[in-house]
Design a protein around this motif. Sequence first.
Motif: not given
Length: 461
Positions: A31-32, A172-175, A194-195
């Motif tokens: 994530d980072t 997954g949503m971040n990506y 949002v994710s």
Amino acid sequence: MKSKKTNFGLWALAWPIFIELLLQSLLGTVDTIMVSRISDNAVAVVGLSGQLFNALMTLFVTISGGAGILIAQKLGAKRGEDARSIATMGVTICAVIGLGISILLYTQPRALAGMLHVSDELLPLWETYVSLFGGGIVLTSLIAALSTAIRNTGNTKAPMVIGIAMNLIHIGMNYVLIFGLFGFPEWGLFGVTVSGNVSRLIAVVLLFYIFMNSFERKIRFADFWIFKPKLLREILNIGWPLGINMCGWVFSQLTIYAFISILGAKELAARTYMNSMESFCFMLGYAIAIALQIQVAHLYGAGKNEEAYRGAFRGLGIGLALVMVNASVLFFAGSSLLGMFTKDPEIVAIGTSLLALNLLLQPGKVMNMTLNNSLNAVGDTRFTMIVGIVSMSIVATGGSYLLGIHAGWGLIGIYCSMIADEWVRGVIVLRRWMGKKYLFRSRTGSEVDAASKSRETSLSV
């Protein structure tokens, strides 16, 4: 009524917690890295706002922490209905507190930025992240309350599985949302918010289902409106020192982060990257500490004080060995790992300079985690609160300003102060546990009777 069979052995409790923490750390690192592709400023905002969120979260940790300890104690004493009532009250109160914090973060991000000396270059990203991700902190409060209650029934596997699923969904949503894949817009840091909110909402729904079936008698929605004053007083008696202690720690860290922000955005980004890397050092020790608190509370509730006393030292020894191995690996590989986060040579150099100090920081931190948790498990929360507040205020925060800012040592001085704080607190709580003062204190007749009835229960390690 259904019979709930649980295992309160140390390893049975610890390994799911470890797996959950490991994957959370791995996914948190990913994530980072994803956020770093937006900008180093975005990383700095996420790191600083995380400290703010932690500070505000102490308000519901007071309830969830106290409730969790009491749930394990009551189950050890064969008082399952009391444990069930404590769990439902804890969840309800945490939900109310979390909602209030969400409203504050959503409506007042700019005012909070002024309090923390957030620079003008970070302000637009700060307002987006704090108002939207912070606005969903009510979901975090529910996750904390539900997970803590479930773990303290001896079921550490369910929170593990749900925590892993939540983080996978978030990554997954971040990506997709950060980089605008599969036809979605390229939302950057807004996509992270949002994710984060969607993944937390899914986790709440799943945890709530598990929670409703975690006790001998199934929890009904009507139970969340029932409050028993006597049990609520017990929660608050144990919980308020936990909350103040954590509040002191978080505000100490928040102040230290404010000092780092004075040093500059590069130092703030370097500290955020080091936080991600250091989490791999102590995660197994932290898992042992969490499991140890559950086990010691259960043993104490069952009246098995000598087993609780010896178990704390066993957990401490295991935690120290594991953490030192991990810290050594980080020392030798840390400079290469920092290159995964950023290509800025100045940030890499700052982080590399802290790797040797981490070898001194981690064992003191493990001593604190295990023995503080053991003292908290038997209800000695006021002592740990006093020791924590005094040391964190004077040694950690005061020392960070004197060495890091006033003396000009920068991050090196701040790290030295953090090391001193961990060891001072560690030695003090070690002496307290060895003295057995609170562990063998006099208990009321009802507590003794309840404990004696459960002495036949055997715990595997």
